[in-house]
Design a protein around this motif. Sequence first.
Motif, PDB file in Angstrom:
ATOM      1  N   CYS A 297      -4.449  -6.332  18.694  1.00 22.71           N
ATOM      2  CA  CYS A 297      -5.109  -5.054  18.938  1.00 22.71           C
ATOM      3  C   CYS A 297      -6.539  -5.038  18.402  1.00 22.71           C
ATOM      4  N   ILE A 298      -6.746  -5.533  17.192  1.00 25.95           N
ATOM      5  CA  ILE A 298      -8.071  -5.423  16.568  1.00 25.95           C
ATOM      6  C   ILE A 298      -9.117  -6.298  17.250  1.00 25.95           C
ATOM      7  N   LYS A 299      -8.675  -7.149  18.170  1.00 18.62           N
ATOM      8  CA  LYS A 299      -9.623  -7.936  18.955  1.00 18.62           C
ATOM      9  C   LYS A 299     -10.265  -7.091  20.058  1.00 18.62           C
ATOM     10  N   HIS A 300      -9.681  -5.927  20.329  1.00 17.63           N
ATOM     11  CA  HIS A 300     -10.165  -5.061  21.407  1.00 17.63           C
ATOM     12  C   HIS A 300     -10.999  -3.922  20.827  1.00 17.63           C
ATOM     13  N   GLU A 301     -12.132  -3.667  21.421  1.00 16.24           N
ATOM     14  CA  GLU A 301     -13.006  -2.614  20.924  1.00 16.24           C
ATOM     15  C   GLU A 301     -12.351  -1.242  20.951  1.00 16.24           C
ATOM     16  N   ASP A 302     -11.403  -1.052  21.876  1.00 13.14           N
ATOM     17  CA  ASP A 302     -10.761   0.249  21.994  1.00 13.14           C
ATOM     18  C   ASP A 302      -9.472   0.352  21.188  1.00 13.14           C
ATOM     19  N   CYS A 303      -9.225  -0.580  20.276  1.00  6.96           N
ATOM     20  CA  CYS A 303      -7.994  -0.538  19.483  1.00  6.96           C
ATOM     21  C   CYS A 303      -7.944   0.765  18.685  1.00  6.96           C
ATOM     22  N   THR A 307     -10.753  -2.069  14.170  1.00  5.85           N
ATOM     23  CA  THR A 307     -11.016  -3.485  14.424  1.00  5.85           C
ATOM     24  C   THR A 307     -11.294  -4.237  13.127  1.00  5.85           C
ATOM     25  N   LYS A 308     -10.909  -3.654  12.012  1.00  6.33           N
ATOM     26  CA  LYS A 308     -11.248  -4.213  10.707  1.00  6.33           C
ATOM     27  C   LYS A 308     -10.327  -5.363  10.301  1.00  6.33           C
ATOM     28  N   ARG A 360      -1.269   0.331  22.927  1.00  3.16           N
ATOM     29  CA  ARG A 360      -2.628   0.689  22.487  1.00  3.16           C
ATOM     30  C   ARG A 360      -3.054   2.013  23.123  1.00  3.16           C
TER      31      ARG A 360
END
Length: 529
Positions: A297-303, A307-308, A360
Motif C-alpha cells: 500500500c505505501i508504495k502507492h501515492e493514494d495509500c 506512505t511513510k 485501499r
Amino acid sequence: MATSRLLRTSAAVLAATALLISGCSSGSSSPDGQASPGRGTAAGAQRPAENASLAPLPAATPAALRPYYDQKLSWHPCGVAGFECATMKAPLDYAKPSADTDLKLAVARRKATGPGSKIGSLQVNPGGPGASAIDYLQQYAPQPAAVRARYDMVAMDPRGVGRSEPVECLTGKQMDRYTQTDVTPDSPAEVNKLTSAYRSFAKGCAARAGQLLRHVSTIEAARDMDVLRAVLGDKKITFVGASYGTFLGATNAGLYPSRVGRMVLDGAMNPEIDSRTINLNQAAGFDTAFRAFAADCIKHEDCPLGTKSVDDAGRRLSALFKKLDAHPVATGEERKLTESLATTGVVAAMYDQRAWPILREYLAQAEAGNGRGLLTLSDSYYERDPNGAYANQMYANPAVNCLDLASAFTSPAQVRAALPSFRKASPVFGENFAWAALNCAYWPVKPAGTTQHIEAKGAAPILVVGTTRDPATPYIWAKALASQLSSATLLTYEGDGHTAYGRGSTCIDKTINDYLLHGTVPPKGKHCK
C-alpha cells in the motif's frame, strides 16, 4: 464481530463480492464410545508438550454401522447443469446408531468428463468449519479441467452445515446486532455487553439446534467421509481439503490410515495446539498478512494509510478503528460501519492479495466518512445477503469449534491477562482476536474433544501444502502437520493469501495435479513461488 476466525478458502470468503479481478479444533466424543484418543488442556493453558495420538478405528465395519455403509444413493439432477445430488444417511451418534435419529447429509457430484479413464471419486471440502462444500464444488468444479476429466468430483456438506441438517441460532436482525457488538471493550459496561452477546448467541443455538449441537464434531464429520467413500464404491479415499478441510482430512486419515488413497491438505491446521494457541497464532498470521498489504500500500501515492512505513500504516489503521469505535460512519443503509464491522472487513481482505487494491479504496472511503465498502467486505465474510439473511456458516463455525476444543478463555479476567501476548502478536488485530476467543466460554454444550497428535501410520503418501504468509492457517501449522503425519510431504508456496491450489501458481497447480492424476509425490522440501 466474528464468532471465531474462519478457516476457509479465500474464494469462499470473497465470492460474494466483486473483488476477484473479474473470490479449530479436534474431535468429539470418542469413536464407538471408546476412551478418548487425545488429552485435553486446561482452558487458556499452553499446549501440552506431548499429545496422545489419534488411534485408528478397527478395519472391520461394526455390524451396527453396516446399514450406513451398504446404503445406495438415489441421484437426481440439481443446481448447476451437469451436477447430481443425493441424500446420505449417517448416525447422529456413532456410539449409539439408531434409524430414529439418523441425519440426512446432502451430497453433490459432477461425473468425470474425460478424456481418459476415470480414476475414482474426489471428495472436496473448502473449510470453515461451516463452509458449504456443495456450494464450493458447484462454483469451482470447472477447474482444474485435467483433474475433473479423470475424477467424479464429489462434495458433502458436513453435518450441521449448509444443506445437511444446518445449525441455526439467530434471526437476521439478531445477527446484525451481534456482528456490530464491540469486541474491543473499553469499560466494564462494554465487557458486560460483549459477554451478554456471547450468552445470547449460545442460547439461540441451544434453542434452535438442540441435540445436534452435541454431534457436529470434526471426528464425526470425518467418519461421515468414510461412509461416503464406501457408498461411492471407492476402496480408498481421494480428498482435497482446504483450510479447516485439512483437519477433516487429517482426522479421516488418522482414523482410517489403510483407506487413504491420494490426499491434498492445503492451508493446513495443526491438531496438536489448543484454542488459545490457535487464536494467538492466527493473530500473528493476520498481522503478517497485514504487513504484506501495508508494504504494498505505501508504495502507492493514494495509500489511505500513508506512505511513510509499514509500522506507521498499522498505527493509522488502528487509529481508524478507534475513530469508528467512537463514531460509526454511514453506509447508505440502516446499519452503520462500526469498529467491529470494519475490522472484519479488513480481515476478510487479508485472505487474498487480489483484494488489496479494493481494500485501499474502501479504507479511503471509510476515512472520508463512507463505510459502504468495508461493510460489503464484512458482509462477504459473514455470508450476509442483501436481504439481511445469513448463511448458516456463522452458526456451524462455533458449533464445531466449541465442541472440538475447550474455550481459549473462561472469563474476561483471563482475556485481560492474555492481552499483552495478543497485542505483541498483532498490534492491529491482537485485542480483537483475544476477546473473540472468549465466545466458547458460554457455549451450551461442554467440549468433548481434545488436542491430539495425528500420525496416520500406514497411510499412502499425503501432500501437505503451506503458504508462507497465510493469515488464517499460518505456515508453521503446515510444517507441524507434515511432521506429524507419517507419510506426509510438505509443499511450500512462497507467497501471500490463504491456501495455494488454484490461485495462480503454475508450479503449485502442476505439482498437485501430477500427484492427483499420477500419484507423483514432489521431492522433499519443494518450494514454489
